[in-house]
Design an enzyme around this catalytic site. Structure first.
Site, PDB file in Angstrom:
ATOM      1  N   CYS A  89       0.736  -1.399   0.508  1.00 24.85           N
ATOM      2  CA  CYS A  89      -0.213  -0.296   0.006  1.00 24.85           C
ATOM      3  C   CYS A  89       0.500   1.116  -0.095  1.00 24.85           C
ATOM      4  CB  CYS A  89      -1.007  -0.061   1.124  1.00 24.85           C
ATOM      5  SG  CYS A  89      -0.618  -0.635   2.873  1.00 24.85           S
ATOM      6  N   GLY A  90       1.986   1.008  -0.532  1.00 30.14           N
ATOM      7  CA  GLY A  90       2.672   2.404  -1.134  1.00 30.14           C
ATOM      8  C   GLY A  90       3.528   2.872   0.323  1.00 30.14           C
TER       9      GLY A  90
END
Length: 294
Positions: A89-90
């Site tokens: 998720c980055g």
């Protein structure tokens, strides 16, 4: 130059990865819609409850003595860190961990040096990362997102409030991501306990309203303070959940685009390699024919 087989294998591998990232993006989008609906429904209630607490406590503050409002010299600190259970998720989890470390460095460096800063982890990624850095981590509610509901968050809030009331901690801070949109999450580092007049007035500015209280202001406030804190924590967890799905959706969309660009490059390399191999074969055939002729 890589062989045709190697390039072909890489193309197959990137294609498979692209299919996975597309699927993960679709799953995150579906989860985001549900999480976004939940937080949009929660925000007005949480804001109104905060306004009510501010209005009631401003009149009853001198009369009501709540252990959750006790201001003590800060010796021991608890930081509630809300991250996710999974990655991909980055920089979602990394940013929360960085914000937590920055908060400790700026506000609680002296307490941290004495080992008096503890972490209350909601989400496995934050628990693992901060435990590796040597912090004492309470992992009782680390897997809360696997059973995300108000009852579970209420239990976590009650444990935190009891620990503060018993004097185990002198300050409790909350670090989480607030959902703004799919691509943007805003990191918040809020004071959770103790409740002070300054904290309440800076959070919400409400108009003066004359209420008729039944039962008394003191009884209402004694009930309202714990409920408001539980709702505050629940809202923070919902905000983080929506932010996580938005961050994952954005990250998977970017990964899909990168895979597409890589596929274009690999196909170009494959065609060039194939053309070079065909040219080499033709030259060998022509050379062999000339040798036979001579």
């Amino acid at each position: 130059m890589a062989s045709l087989k190697e390039v072909r294998n890489r193309i197959v591998s990137v294609n498979s990865t692209q299919q996975i990232t597309k699927a993960m993006k679709m799953v995150a989008a579906a989860k985001l819609r549900r999480a976004q609906d939940n937080i949009m429904q929660m925000r007005p209630y949480a804001q109104k409850l905060g306004e009510m607490l501010t209005t009631v406590s401003s009149g009853a503050e001198s009369a009501v003595d709540s252990p959750l409002k006790t201001v003590r010299p800060i010796e021991k600190v608890l930081i509630v860190v809300v991250t996710s259970d999974r990655g991909l998720c980055g920089a979602f989890n990394t940013n929360i961990v960085k914000a937590t470390l920055l908060l400790i460095e700026q506000k609680y460096a002296a307490q941290a040096a004495r080992g008096n800063v503890e972490i209350f982890a909601i989400g496995k990624k934050g628990a693992e990362s901060l435990a590796k850095r040597g912090f004492v981590v309470n992992k009782n509610y680390m897997d809360l997102f696997g059973r995300l509901n108000f009852v579970a968050v209420k239990q976590a809030a009650e444990e935190i409030m009891k620990a503060f009331s018993d004097g185990q901690y002198d300050a409790v801070d909350l670090v989480y991501n607030e959902f703004k949109n799919v691509a943007t999450q805003i990191i918040h580092t809020d004071r959770f306990l103790p409740i002070t007049a300054e904290d309440k007035t800076t959070r919400t500015k409400t108009a003066e309203v004359n209420y008729i209280f039944e039962p008394t202001e003191e009884e209402i406030l004694a009930e309202l303070i714990p409920k408001s804190l539980k709702i505050q924590l629940y809202r923070s967890v919902l905000e983080s959940n929506a932010s996580e799905q938005g961050a994952r959706m954005t990250a998977m969309d970017k990964a899909t685009e990168n895979a597409q660009e890589l596929l274009k490059e690999l196909k170009l390399v494959y065609n060039r390699t194939r053309q070079a191999a065909i040219t080499t074969e033709i030259l060998e055939i022509v050379g062999g024919a000339e040798a036979l002729k001579n």
